[in-house]
Scaffold this motif. Structure first.
Motif, PDB file in Angstrom:
ATOM      1  N   PRO A 164      -0.271 -71.108 -25.324  1.00 46.10           N
ATOM      2  CA  PRO A 164      -1.479 -71.276 -24.869  1.00 46.10           C
ATOM      3  C   PRO A 164      -1.543 -69.998 -24.178  1.00 46.10           C
ATOM      4  CG  PRO A 164       0.417 -72.468 -23.727  1.00 46.10           C
ATOM      5  CD  PRO A 164       0.928 -72.056 -25.039  1.00 46.10           C
ATOM      6  N   SER A 165      -3.026 -69.534 -24.047  1.00 46.75           N
ATOM      7  CA  SER A 165      -3.431 -68.438 -23.284  1.00 46.75           C
ATOM      8  C   SER A 165      -3.570 -68.871 -21.919  1.00 46.75           C
ATOM      9  CB  SER A 165      -4.729 -67.852 -23.936  1.00 46.75           C
ATOM     10  OG  SER A 165      -4.484 -67.475 -25.232  1.00 46.75           O
ATOM     11  N   ALA A 166      -3.211 -67.778 -21.093  1.00 45.79           N
ATOM     12  CA  ALA A 166      -3.793 -67.964 -19.646  1.00 45.79           C
ATOM     13  C   ALA A 166      -5.201 -68.012 -19.532  1.00 45.79           C
ATOM     14  CB  ALA A 166      -3.149 -66.881 -18.808  1.00 45.79           C
ATOM     15  N   LEU A 167      -5.701 -68.684 -18.496  1.00 45.71           N
ATOM     16  CA  LEU A 167      -7.196 -68.789 -18.394  1.00 45.71           C
ATOM     17  C   LEU A 167      -7.776 -67.350 -18.235  1.00 45.71           C
ATOM     18  CD1 LEU A 167      -7.500 -71.695 -15.922  1.00 45.71           C
ATOM     19  CD2 LEU A 167      -7.855 -71.809 -18.401  1.00 45.71           C
ATOM     20  N   SER A 168      -8.719 -67.336 -18.786  1.00 48.71           N
ATOM     21  CA  SER A 168      -9.445 -65.936 -19.070  1.00 48.71           C
ATOM     22  C   SER A 168     -10.603 -65.632 -18.340  1.00 48.71           C
ATOM     23  CB  SER A 168      -9.541 -65.572 -20.719  1.00 48.71           C
ATOM     24  OG  SER A 168     -10.675 -66.199 -21.013  1.00 48.71           O
TER      25      SER A 168
ATOM     26  N   PHE B 217      -4.360 -77.280 -34.628  1.00 50.00           N
ATOM     27  CA  PHE B 217      -5.571 -77.179 -34.509  1.00 50.00           C
ATOM     28  C   PHE B 217      -5.964 -76.774 -32.947  1.00 50.00           C
ATOM     29  CE2 PHE B 217      -9.728 -79.447 -32.952  1.00 50.00           C
ATOM     30  CZ  PHE B 217     -10.609 -79.192 -34.022  1.00 50.00           C
ATOM     31  N   ILE B 218      -5.428 -77.153 -31.938  1.00 46.82           N
ATOM     32  CA  ILE B 218      -5.734 -76.544 -30.829  1.00 46.82           C
ATOM     33  C   ILE B 218      -5.514 -75.174 -30.497  1.00 46.82           C
ATOM     34  CG2 ILE B 218      -4.780 -76.638 -28.076  1.00 46.82           C
ATOM     35  CD1 ILE B 218      -4.358 -79.663 -28.707  1.00 46.82           C
ATOM     36  N   GLY B 219      -4.319 -74.776 -31.071  1.00 42.50           N
ATOM     37  CA  GLY B 219      -4.253 -72.928 -31.198  1.00 42.50           C
ATOM     38  C   GLY B 219      -4.004 -72.705 -29.482  1.00 42.50           C
ATOM     39  N   ASP B 220      -4.413 -71.643 -29.321  1.00 41.93           N
ATOM     40  CA  ASP B 220      -4.202 -71.171 -27.829  1.00 41.93           C
ATOM     41  C   ASP B 220      -5.229 -71.661 -26.877  1.00 41.93           C
ATOM     42  OD1 ASP B 220      -6.226 -69.519 -28.679  1.00 41.93           O
ATOM     43  OD2 ASP B 220      -5.158 -67.629 -28.218  1.00 41.93           O
TER      44      ASP B 220
ATOM     45  N   LEU C 257       8.498 -84.159 -31.379  1.00 37.05           N
ATOM     46  CA  LEU C 257       8.881 -83.085 -31.442  1.00 37.05           C
ATOM     47  C   LEU C 257       9.789 -82.142 -30.779  1.00 37.05           C
ATOM     48  CD1 LEU C 257       5.081 -81.900 -32.684  1.00 37.05           C
ATOM     49  CD2 LEU C 257       6.855 -82.415 -34.187  1.00 37.05           C
ATOM     50  N   GLY C 258       9.942 -82.732 -29.544  1.00 36.94           N
ATOM     51  CA  GLY C 258      10.757 -82.022 -28.391  1.00 36.94           C
ATOM     52  C   GLY C 258      10.193 -80.771 -28.029  1.00 36.94           C
ATOM     53  N   TYR C 259       8.647 -80.785 -28.020  1.00 39.23           N
ATOM     54  CA  TYR C 259       7.794 -79.704 -27.662  1.00 39.23           C
ATOM     55  C   TYR C 259       7.365 -79.864 -26.138  1.00 39.23           C
ATOM     56  CZ  TYR C 259       3.629 -76.748 -27.963  1.00 39.23           C
ATOM     57  OH  TYR C 259       2.702 -75.767 -27.569  1.00 39.23           O
ATOM     58  N   ARG C 260       7.268 -78.930 -25.493  1.00 34.91           N
ATOM     59  CA  ARG C 260       6.533 -78.891 -24.235  1.00 34.91           C
ATOM     60  C   ARG C 260       5.329 -78.551 -24.041  1.00 34.91           C
ATOM     61  NH1 ARG C 260       8.410 -75.194 -19.005  1.00 34.91           N
ATOM     62  NH2 ARG C 260       7.192 -76.299 -17.381  1.00 34.91           N
ATOM     63  N   LEU C 261       4.140 -79.233 -23.681  1.00 36.52           N
ATOM     64  CA  LEU C 261       2.947 -79.094 -23.502  1.00 36.52           C
ATOM     65  C   LEU C 261       2.587 -78.350 -22.427  1.00 36.52           C
ATOM     66  CD1 LEU C 261       0.064 -79.776 -24.663  1.00 36.52           C
ATOM     67  CD2 LEU C 261      -0.028 -81.584 -23.469  1.00 36.52           C
ATOM     68  N   GLN C 262       1.989 -77.159 -22.487  1.00 35.02           N
ATOM     69  CA  GLN C 262       1.716 -76.224 -21.430  1.00 35.02           C
ATOM     70  C   GLN C 262       0.364 -75.676 -21.530  1.00 35.02           C
ATOM     71  OE1 GLN C 262       5.036 -73.348 -20.496  1.00 35.02           O
ATOM     72  NE2 GLN C 262       5.553 -73.861 -22.604  1.00 35.02           N
ATOM     73  N   HIS C 263      -0.561 -76.331 -22.374  1.00 33.03           N
ATOM     74  CA  HIS C 263      -1.952 -75.737 -22.431  1.00 33.03           C
ATOM     75  C   HIS C 263      -2.865 -76.298 -21.154  1.00 33.03           C
ATOM     76  CE1 HIS C 263      -0.883 -75.336 -26.824  1.00 33.03           C
ATOM     77  NE2 HIS C 263      -1.905 -74.720 -26.648  1.00 33.03           N
TER      78      HIS C 263
END
Length: 236
Positions: free
Chosen positions: A28-32, A118-121, A144-150
């Motif tokens: 995920p990208s930092a808020l731009s 689909f969400i991407g960054d 998935l063992g995935y940590r959501l950080q978006h």
């Protein structure tokens, strides 16, 4: 084996293809400081078996992308998850997800990975976003063992912040849709709700630009200030 190993939850078993795709997910990208029109957004809606964040499950997912200041109908996402053990409850019936639809649904791990690709960054918009964010985070961790950080933006917060003269007590999505005169042909399934939330979000992003809030970073800073004022006014 150490005590910490016993306490650590077991990672879900994934095949090689899923592991490779998981490893290649965009960060995920930092808020731009991109303009709100330049920013790609993903509008998300989840249908769940109920409102319990610790017990209920994600049953279906709908999402649509906003790009170049418009809904991009070539970028739409819809999945019903395979939940054959899910009992029929009033919440499930509202969404029209009967036993047959849930039994024929997609493998949850694959569907959730499809969603993250689909969400991407991109940052995510949702109505009552904290609920969707926490439900999605738990589903991703379990499957998935995935940590959501978006980063998530709550359309239910943006609407009153940008429209302080509109008084709607505990306003629902339907209330804001009516406030702006949006035409809604269908509700209470993930894809339809994502679509109408995206239409509302476009109005709000346009209002934000007129209020000199023309980047995700600026919008988030204003939201933080608005929350602090709101908490102060309630004596918190």
């Amino acid at each position: 084996m150490s005590l910490f190993a016993w306490l650590r939850p077991a990672l879900p078993a994934l095949d090689d293809d899923l592991r490779l795709r998981l490893a290649n997910l965009a960060k995920p990208s930092a808020l731009s400081v991109l303009s709100l029109r330049e920013q790609r957004w993903v509008v998300l809606d989840l249908e769940t078996s109920g409102l319990n964040l610790n017990r209920d499950q994600v049953l279906s997912i709908g999402a649509v992308a906003i790009e170049d200041g418009a809904i991009d109908f070539s970028q739409q996402f819809e999945r019903t998850l395979h939940r054959p053990a899910q009992k029929t409850t009033p919440s499930v019936l509202i969404h029209g997800l009967g036993p047959d639809a849930l039994a024929a649904g997609c493998d949850p791990a694959g569907a959730l990975l499809d969603l993250m690709e689909f969400i991407g960054d991109s940052p995510v918009l949702a109505f009552h976003a904290p609920f969707d964010q926490r439900m999605l985070a738990r589903a991703l961790k379990d499957s998935l063992g995935y940590r959501l950080q978006h980063p998530f933006f709550d359309v239910a917060e943006l609407a009153p912040m940008l429209n302080p003269d509109t008084v709607l007590r505990e306003a629902s999505l339907d209330d804001w849709v009516a406030r702006f005169g949006l035409q809604v042909d269908e509700r209470h399934n993930a894809s339809a709700d994502a679509q109408v939330t995206a239409e509302l979000a476009l109005i709000l992003l346009s209002q934000a630009r007129r209020q000199q809030l023309d980047s995700p970073l600026q919008l988030n800073l204003r939201l933080q200030q608005w929350r602090r004022r709101k908490a102060h006014s309630h004596g918190l």
